[in-house]
Design an enzyme around this catalytic site. Structure first.
Site, PDB file in Angstrom:
ATOM      1  CE  LYS A 116      -9.232   1.112   0.021  1.00  0.00           C
ATOM      2  NZ  LYS A 116      -8.635   2.239  -0.650  1.00  0.00           N
ATOM      3  CE  LYS A 164       6.569   1.396   1.118  1.00  0.00           C
ATOM      4  NZ  LYS A 164       6.770   2.682   0.438  1.00  0.00           N
ATOM      5  CE  LYS A 181      -1.511  -1.640  -7.718  1.00  0.00           C
ATOM      6  NZ  LYS A 181      -0.358  -0.773  -7.864  1.00  0.00           N
TER       7      LYS A 181
END
Ligand code: TRP
Length: 333
Positions: free
Chosen positions: A196, A114, A199
């Site tokens: 996969k 982050k 989001k």
């Protein structure tokens, strides 16, 4: 009667629910809610560490509630609540912060990620994200935490904070561990044959439970194929194997078997297979989408379930917090 094991998990209210979330997580919650005492929480406070602009927050929280309920999460069985509605969470977070060391927080991989993603907003909440998560879990003295692999580090930290607390102030917290049915979490492959469904990455490769029928068809029809196998019983290339995996999730077994046979004797027509898959996806997603939409627009119902969830979560939280304060020695009178 033996006390039921306690399950706790959190869902970040960022992004739309997709097929990967459904088969990887929500479907398990739905099963767990009948077998355990469950607390499922919308992590709206965690969201503030990365999304300081709250103009969409209410909409996103409503969406998460609605989509999960549409998938079968039952607010009468599980406690389904918002993190910010249970202020005991923040109180426990404060106490746990005194047991968390700056060094260990700084070397947490998710924190480092982050920092890279938002170098202009490296706030203390970001640093102590795992402490807040530990508070979520320990607040209910949960032992079973249904999460994916990416959360293992956070769970290990939760165990460390629990053990430190127990060691310093007295045994209150059991150790929480990752918990899922089966050994392997089901991975739902993306439609572009790479990785996969997720989001953030390639939106066209991910099927959302809010996608309209036409969009679902378009996405499925765009999936990569080739001219088909030329030798019987050959191995499937990844992108074809993925289409079969998706088919196994939503299509009838005999339908999947027919295309397997066609593949093996080299008569498969991928156009037909994708048309079939698209229709089966539509049949799977449309009812969930419609149900979620109806719930999302029903403010009265949403308010009711949030209140019900918060009441259940606070009842459990208050028992723990009384023990915590006494153990720490904050019970002066
Ligand atoms: N950090 C989790 C995620 O990113 C969300 C979360 C918040 C959570 N609190 C939790 C998960 C407690 C399990 C238990 O997905």
């Amino acid at each position: 009667m033996e006390k039921q094991a306690i399950v706790m998990s959190g869902i970040r209210p960022t992004g739309f629910l997709h097929l990967g979330n459904y088969f990887g997580a929500v479907r398990n919650y739905v099963r767990m809610q009948s077998e355990y005492t469950c607390y499922f929480m919308v992590a709206d406070l965690h969201a503030l560490t990365t999304h300081p602009d709250t103009s969409e927050l209410k909409k996103n929280v409503s969406r998460v509630l609605a989509e999960n309920i549409a998938c079968g999460l039952n607010p009468d069985k599980a406690a389904f609540y918002c993190q910010s509605h249970v202020p005991e969470t923040s109180e426990l977070y404060l106490y746990l912060n005194m047991l968390a060391y700056k060094g260990e927080l700084e070397k947490t991989p998710t924190f480092k990620d982050k920092v890279r993603l938002q170098p202009d907003n490296v706030n203390a909440g970001l640093l102590t994200y795992p402490v807040l998560q530990a508070a979520d879990i320990l607040l209910h003295r949960a032992t079973l935490v249904p999460v994916g692999k990416d959360q293992e580090q956070h769970l290990e930290m939760s165990r460390n904070f629990a053990n430190r607390f127990n060691h310093r102030y007295g045994e209150i917290f059991p150790e929480p561990h990752a918990f899922n049915y089966g050994d392997e979490l089901i991975k739902v492959p993306s439609l572009d044959g790479a990785g996969k469904m997720s989001k953030s990455e390639n939106q066209y490769a991910t099927l959302y439970l809010s996608d309209e029928d036409e969009l679902i068809r378009k996405k499925v029809m765009k999936a990569k194929t080739d001219s088909g196998p030329t030798t019987p019983n050959s191995e499937k290339p990844d992108y074809i194997a993925n289409l079969f995996l998706l088919m196994e999730l939503v299509s009838a077994p005999d339908v999947t078997k027919k295309f397997e046979d066609d593949f093996n004797n080299c008569t498969i027509r991928y156009g037909d297979m994708k048309k079939q898959l698209a229709e089966d996806m539509v049949a799977f997603i449309a009812p969930v989408r419609e149900k979620a939409e109806a719930i999302r627009n029903d403010e009265k119902y949403l308010k009711e379930i949030m209140e019900k969830g918060a009441a259940k979560a606070r009842a459990s939280a208050q028992v723990t917090m009384a023990l915590v304060k006494e153990a720490i020695g904050l019970n002066y009178y």
